[in-house]
Write a protein that holds these residues in place. Structure first.
Motif, PDB file in Angstrom:
ATOM      1  N   LEU A 140       0.849  -1.189   0.000  1.00 44.46           N
ATOM      2  CA  LEU A 140       0.000   0.000   0.000  1.00 44.46           C
ATOM      3  C   LEU A 140       0.881   1.233   0.000  1.00 44.46           C
ATOM      4  CD1 LEU A 140      -2.277  -1.180   2.911  1.00 44.46           C
ATOM      5  CD2 LEU A 140      -3.004  -1.030   0.541  1.00 44.46           C
ATOM      6  N   SER A 141       0.526   2.219  -0.812  1.00 42.80           N
ATOM      7  CA  SER A 141       1.281   3.464  -0.803  1.00 42.80           C
ATOM      8  C   SER A 141       0.906   4.237   0.460  1.00 42.80           C
ATOM      9  CB  SER A 141       0.933   4.285  -2.030  1.00 42.80           C
ATOM     10  OG  SER A 141      -0.409   4.703  -1.936  1.00 42.80           O
ATOM     11  N   ARG A 142       1.670   5.240   0.763  1.00 40.57           N
ATOM     12  CA  ARG A 142       1.391   6.081   1.940  1.00 40.57           C
ATOM     13  C   ARG A 142      -0.035   6.640   1.875  1.00 40.57           C
ATOM     14  NH1 ARG A 142       1.469   6.501   6.786  1.00 40.57           N
ATOM     15  NH2 ARG A 142       3.224   5.123   6.548  1.00 40.57           N
ATOM     16  N   ARG A 143      -0.428   7.054   0.661  1.00 39.85           N
ATOM     17  CA  ARG A 143      -1.763   7.614   0.466  1.00 39.85           C
ATOM     18  C   ARG A 143      -2.847   6.584   0.833  1.00 39.85           C
ATOM     19  NH1 ARG A 143      -4.042   9.863  -5.175  1.00 39.85           N
ATOM     20  NH2 ARG A 143      -3.231   7.946  -6.041  1.00 39.85           N
ATOM     21  N   ALA A 144      -2.626   5.337   0.416  1.00 40.66           N
ATOM     22  CA  ALA A 144      -3.608   4.282   0.707  1.00 40.66           C
ATOM     23  C   ALA A 144      -3.615   3.949   2.200  1.00 40.66           C
ATOM     24  CB  ALA A 144      -3.290   3.042  -0.121  1.00 40.66           C
ATOM     25  N   VAL A 145      -2.427   3.922   2.812  1.00 38.39           N
ATOM     26  CA  VAL A 145      -2.361   3.626   4.246  1.00 38.39           C
ATOM     27  C   VAL A 145      -3.083   4.708   5.035  1.00 38.39           C
ATOM     28  CG1 VAL A 145      -0.817   3.380   6.233  1.00 38.39           C
ATOM     29  CG2 VAL A 145      -0.208   2.334   4.055  1.00 38.39           C
ATOM     30  N   ASP A 146      -2.834   5.964   4.670  1.00 39.88           N
ATOM     31  CA  ASP A 146      -3.494   7.055   5.390  1.00 39.88           C
ATOM     32  C   ASP A 146      -5.007   6.972   5.218  1.00 39.88           C
ATOM     33  OD1 ASP A 146      -1.134   7.953   6.349  1.00 39.88           O
ATOM     34  OD2 ASP A 146      -0.848   9.516   4.842  1.00 39.88           O
ATOM     35  N   ALA A 147      -5.439   6.570   4.029  1.00 40.61           N
ATOM     36  CA  ALA A 147      -6.877   6.420   3.806  1.00 40.61           C
ATOM     37  C   ALA A 147      -7.435   5.332   4.730  1.00 40.61           C
ATOM     38  CB  ALA A 147      -7.141   6.064   2.348  1.00 40.61           C
ATOM     39  N   LEU A 148      -6.717   4.218   4.812  1.00 39.77           N
ATOM     40  CA  LEU A 148      -7.177   3.109   5.657  1.00 39.77           C
ATOM     41  C   LEU A 148      -7.246   3.498   7.122  1.00 39.77           C
ATOM     42  CD1 LEU A 148      -5.497  -0.266   4.777  1.00 39.77           C
ATOM     43  CD2 LEU A 148      -7.914   0.268   4.903  1.00 39.77           C
ATOM     44  N   ARG A 149      -6.289   4.320   7.521  1.00 40.03           N
ATOM     45  CA  ARG A 149      -6.234   4.692   8.938  1.00 40.03           C
ATOM     46  C   ARG A 149      -7.396   5.574   9.327  1.00 40.03           C
ATOM     47  NH1 ARG A 149      -0.706   6.892  10.632  1.00 40.03           N
ATOM     48  NH2 ARG A 149      -1.797   6.875  12.627  1.00 40.03           N
ATOM     49  N   ARG A 150      -8.114   6.096   8.338  1.00 41.94           N
ATOM     50  CA  ARG A 150      -9.258   6.935   8.682  1.00 41.94           C
ATOM     51  C   ARG A 150     -10.510   6.119   8.979  1.00 41.94           C
ATOM     52  NH1 ARG A 150      -9.651  10.917   3.949  1.00 41.94           N
ATOM     53  NH2 ARG A 150     -11.696  11.249   4.860  1.00 41.94           N
ATOM     54  N   PHE A 151     -10.432   4.809   8.789  1.00 36.41           N
ATOM     55  CA  PHE A 151     -11.598   3.974   9.089  1.00 36.41           C
ATOM     56  C   PHE A 151     -11.696   3.742  10.583  1.00 36.41           C
ATOM     57  CE2 PHE A 151     -13.303   2.332   5.120  1.00 36.41           C
ATOM     58  CZ  PHE A 151     -12.383   2.851   4.234  1.00 36.41           C
ATOM     59  N   PRO A 152     -12.769   4.215  11.204  1.00 38.99           N
ATOM     60  CA  PRO A 152     -12.854   4.080  12.644  1.00 38.99           C
ATOM     61  C   PRO A 152     -13.423   2.735  13.091  1.00 38.99           C
ATOM     62  CG  PRO A 152     -14.718   5.332  11.857  1.00 38.99           C
ATOM     63  CD  PRO A 152     -13.943   4.917  10.650  1.00 38.99           C
ATOM     64  N   GLU A 153     -13.905   1.912  12.153  1.00 43.29           N
ATOM     65  CA  GLU A 153     -14.706   0.782  12.609  1.00 43.29           C
ATOM     66  C   GLU A 153     -13.914  -0.292  13.337  1.00 43.29           C
ATOM     67  OE1 GLU A 153     -15.265   1.339   8.648  1.00 43.29           O
ATOM     68  OE2 GLU A 153     -15.992  -0.702   8.350  1.00 43.29           O
ATOM     69  N   ARG A 154     -14.612  -0.945  14.255  1.00 37.85           N
ATOM     70  CA  ARG A 154     -13.993  -1.962  15.074  1.00 37.85           C
ATOM     71  C   ARG A 154     -13.979  -3.322  14.402  1.00 37.85           C
ATOM     72  NH1 ARG A 154     -13.132   1.809  18.539  1.00 37.85           N
ATOM     73  NH2 ARG A 154     -13.653   3.005  16.722  1.00 37.85           N
ATOM     74  N   SER A 155     -15.056  -3.644  13.678  1.00 40.69           N
ATOM     75  CA  SER A 155     -15.005  -4.928  12.982  1.00 40.69           C
ATOM     76  C   SER A 155     -14.301  -4.666  11.667  1.00 40.69           C
ATOM     77  CB  SER A 155     -16.402  -5.510  12.766  1.00 40.69           C
ATOM     78  OG  SER A 155     -17.286  -4.526  12.361  1.00 40.69           O
ATOM     79  N   ARG A 156     -13.048  -5.004  11.637  1.00 41.04           N
ATOM     80  CA  ARG A 156     -12.213  -4.617  10.507  1.00 41.04           C
ATOM     81  C   ARG A 156     -12.020  -5.775   9.566  1.00 41.04           C
ATOM     82  NH1 ARG A 156     -10.325   0.184  11.793  1.00 41.04           N
ATOM     83  NH2 ARG A 156      -8.770   0.315  10.169  1.00 41.04           N
ATOM     84  N   PHE A 157     -12.881  -5.846   8.598  1.00 36.88           N
ATOM     85  CA  PHE A 157     -12.740  -6.872   7.575  1.00 36.88           C
ATOM     86  C   PHE A 157     -11.801  -6.285   6.525  1.00 36.88           C
ATOM     87  CE2 PHE A 157     -14.440  -8.828   3.632  1.00 36.88           C
ATOM     88  CZ  PHE A 157     -14.014 -10.103   3.902  1.00 36.88           C
TER      89      PHE A 157
END
Ligand code: UDP
Ligand code: MG
Length: 327
Positions: free
Chosen positions: A164-181
Motif C-alpha cells: 500500500l502506498s502512503r496515500r492508501a495507508v493514510d486512507a485506511l487509517r481513517r476507518f474508525p470501525e472496530r469490525s475490521r474486515f
C-alpha cells in the motif's frame, strides 16, 4: 517520490510463530538487503504465548531495521495489521504473514510495481495447492457470496499480502470501525491497483490459527460489515410467505364453501406454525447479527492497546519531535 531514497515498511503480524520466525527474518532480511530502499520491519506481536516475543526482541537488538509493537493481548490478525499500519512510517507499506506462506522474495517485484505508479499492489494466489479441497471450495463459495452481496468489488484469491502506498495507508487509517474486515476495507479505498500472481507456499512450520469455526465467523463478519443484503432477504422471504399464505387461504375458503369441511388440516397447521416460527427466528437472528455489530461499534473502545513499542533503531523516517539540527 521526493528526493532521497524511498522508504519501505514491512508489517508482520505474529501470533505464536516461534518455530518460523528465525527463518522468516533471515529470508526477509536477505531480500531487503538487495533493495534500493531504506527499510524497516514492524513486527506486531499479537499476544503470543510462546517464545515469539523473545525472538522478536532479539531481532530488534541484532538488526537496526526491526521494530516491535507488542499488543497487550491477542486481538486477531486484522487488528494486529491495523496496529502495524499505524506504526509503519514508510512511503509504502507491505503486509506479509510470518509463516512464509507469502514468499518475501516477491517484495522486489511489488516495489517495482509501486515505483511505476500504483497505489496498491495485490498479490493474487495462482494456486492453493497446499490447501485442502475443503478450504479451497469454502473459500470459493465465500468469494462468490460476498461478491454478489457487497457494494465493493472484493478481488478473489487475494489475501492480505499486499503493498500500500502512503496515500492508501493514510486512507485506511481513517476507518474508525472496530469490525475490521481488511479485505473489504482494502477494496473500498480504491486507488490505482495492480495484481501480481504468485504461488502461495505451504506453512513453513507451526499450525494455522484459523479453525473452520473462526473462518465461518470471519465470513459472517465480512458479509455483515459490507452488505445489508441479508436484512433485505428477511423482508423478501416475509413477502413471499405472505403471498403464498394468501393463496393457500383463498383455496381453503373456496374448498370449505364448495365441498364443505370435514375438519382436516391438523398436519398443515403444525407444519405452517413450525415453518413460520423458523422463518421468524431466522429473521430475528439476522437482525441480531447487525445489532451486535452496532453494539460493538457504538461502545467506541480503542482498537488495540500497546504494551511495549520498540522503534527500529535506524528509523525509516526521522522520528517526530526529535530536534533536527539544520546543517
Ligand atoms: N496471526 C495474528 N493473530 C492471530 C492469528 C494469526 O497476528 O490471532 C498472524 C499469524 O502469525 C500469521 C498470519 O496472521 O503471521 C496468518 O495466520 P495463519 O497462517 O494462521 O493464517 P492462514 O495463513 O492459515 O490464513
Ligand atoms: Mg498462514
Amino acid at each position: 517520490m521526493a528526493a532521497g531514497r524511498a522508504r519501505l515498511s514491512i508489517v508482520v503480524p505474529v501470533h505464536d510463530e516461534e518455530a518460523v520466525l528465525p527463518e522468516f527474518q533471515r529470508r526477509l532480511a536477505a531480500v531487503l538487503d538487495s533493495l534500493e530502499c531504506d527499510t524497516e520491519i514492524v513486527y506486531v506481536n499479537d499476544g503470543s504465548t510462546d517464545g515469539s516475543l523473545a525472538a522478536l526482541q532479539q531481532f530488534h537488538r541484532d538488526d537496526p531495521r526491526v521494530g516491535v509493537v507488542d499488543l497487550s493481548r491477542n486481538f486477531g490478525k486484522e487488528i494486529a495489521m491495523t496496529a502495524g499500519l499505524d506504526c509503519a512510517a514508510g512511503d509504502a507499506v507491505i503486509v506479509i504473514d510470518a509463516d512464509l506462506q507469502d514468499p518475501p522474495e516477491c517484495i522486489p517485484e511489488m516495489v517495482g510495481a509501486w515505483r511505476s505508479g500504483c497505489d496498491v499492489v495485490l498479490m493474487r494466489r495462482r494456486s492453493r495447492r497446499h490447501e485442502g479441497w475443503i478450504k479451497t471450495a469454502t473459500a470459493a463459495a465465500f468469494y462468490r457470496t460476498i461478491g454478489r452481496m457487497s457494494m465493493v468489488d472484493i478481488p478473489e484469491n487475494v489475501g492480505d499480502f499486499r503493498l500500500l502506498s502512503r496515500r492508501a495507508v493514510d486512507a485506511l487509517r481513517r476507518f474508525p470501525e472496530r469490525s475490521r474486515f481488511m479485505k473489504g476495507l482494502f477494496a473500498w479505498i480504491g486507488f490505482p491497483a495492480l495484481q501480481i500472481e504468485y504461488d502461495r507456499d505451504g506453512r513453513y512450520a507451526g499450525e494455522t490459527k484459523w479453525s473452520y469455526w473462526r473462518l465461518w465467523n470471519f465470513a459472517l463478519e465480512g458479509i455483515t460489515s459490507f452488505s445489508a443484503a441479508p436484512l433485505k432477504l428477511a423482508s423478501y422471504i416475509g413477502l413471499a410467505t405472505s403471498a403464498a399464505a394468501f393463496l393457500y387461504g383463498a383455496w381453503v375458503i373456496a374448498k370449505t364453501l364448495i365441498i364443505g369441511d370435514p375438519v382436516p388440516g391438523y398436519p398443515t397447521l403444525v407444519t405452517l406454525v413450525l415453518f413460520l416460527g423458523g422463518l421468524q427466528l431466522m429473521a430475528l437472528g439476522i437482525i441480531g447479527e447487525y445489532l451486535a455489530r452496532m453494539f460493538v461499534e457504538v461502545k467506541q473502545r480503542p482498537l488495540y492497546l500497546v504494551q511495549q513499542h520498540l522503534a527500529p533503531r535506524r528509523a525509516a523516517v526521522p522520528q517526530a519531535g526529535g530536534d533536527e539540527a539544520s546543517p
